[in-house]
Design a protein around this motif. Structure first.
Motif, short mmCIF file in Angstrom:
data_model
loop_
_atom_site.label_atom_id
_atom_site.label_comp_id
_atom_site.label_asym_id
_atom_site.label_seq_id
_atom_site.Cartn_x
_atom_site.Cartn_y
_atom_site.Cartn_z
N THR A 7 0.56 -1.37 0.29
CA THR A 7 0.25 -0.43 0.16
C THR A 7 0.79 1.41 0.03
O THR A 7 1.50 1.46 0.67
N PHE A 8 0.60 2.31 -0.27
CA PHE A 8 1.36 3.41 -1.29
C PHE A 8 0.58 4.82 -0.74
O PHE A 8 -0.71 4.56 -0.79
N GLY A 9 1.19 5.47 0.52
CA GLY A 9 0.62 6.12 1.31
C GLY A 9 1.42 7.88 0.37
O GLY A 9 2.25 7.88 0.17
N ALA A 10 0.22 8.86 0.56
CA ALA A 10 1.28 10.52 -0.20
C ALA A 10 0.40 11.30 0.54
O ALA A 10 -1.26 11.02 0.89
N GLU A 11 0.47 12.19 0.25
CA GLU A 11 -0.26 13.61 0.92
C GLU A 11 -1.98 13.77 -0.52
O GLU A 11 -0.92 12.93 -1.37
N TYR A 12 -3.33 14.28 -0.61
CA TYR A 12 -4.03 13.22 -0.97
C TYR A 12 -3.54 14.65 -2.09
O TYR A 12 -3.25 13.96 -3.30
N ASP A 13 -2.64 15.83 -2.13
CA ASP A 13 -1.92 16.25 -3.81
C ASP A 13 -0.82 15.71 -4.86
O ASP A 13 -1.01 16.08 -5.50
N PHE A 14 -0.35 14.67 -4.30
CA PHE A 14 0.67 13.93 -4.87
C PHE A 14 -0.24 12.96 -5.71
O PHE A 14 0.65 12.88 -7.11
#
Length: 145
Positions: A7-14
């Protein structure tokens, strides 16, 4: 490829940026199992709790200096270098030409790991930025009191 299990996570804008998630996956030929939008302030908590397996980071993040996180090398040079520098208005240098020599002494004196450690002192240990900077400048012999 292992990415399909993670699972990949990032800030929404990424996920919205032209140079973000889709471009990264295309460059590295990744296909993640899932993605998760994260608040920038909670990303280390999310990875430490196993909510995400992979995440975007800044190599100068304070929490990075304390966590057991492996930073992968960007061997495809997907991201440009974001080395910091000093910006001074030309009229200030005209009035104070000695500043150029002083500021040039800082060139290449702070690497990502050192910056992460200093950020950690401020973010996690409550130190004042001015105090952290002063101590570092003393440590590298650029400031004498």
């Amino acid at each position: 490829m292992i990415a399909s299990q993670l699972t990949f996570g990032a800030e929404y804008d990424f996920f919205e940026r032209e140079d973000g998630y889709d471009a990264l996956c295309k460059t590295y030929n990744y296909q993640f199992k899932a993605t998760m939008d994260m608040d920038i302030g909670l990303k280390y908590q999310a990875i430490n709790q196993g909510q995400v397996d992979v995440m975007t980071i800044f190599t100068t993040d304070g929490q990075l200096s304390n966590d057991q996180i492996v930073v992968l090398e960007d061997d495809q040079h997907f991201y440009p270098s974001y080395l910091c520098g000093n910006v001074v208005r030309s009229e200030v240098l005209k009035d104070h030409p000695e500043l150029k020599k002083v500021l040039n002494q800082l060139a290449y004196k702070i690497d990502d790991l050192q910056m992460a450690k200093m950020n950690d002192l401020v973010e996690s240990q409550g130190k004042e930025p001015r105090e952290v900077a002063r101590n570092y400048l003393k440590e590298i012999n650029l400031l004498k009191e």
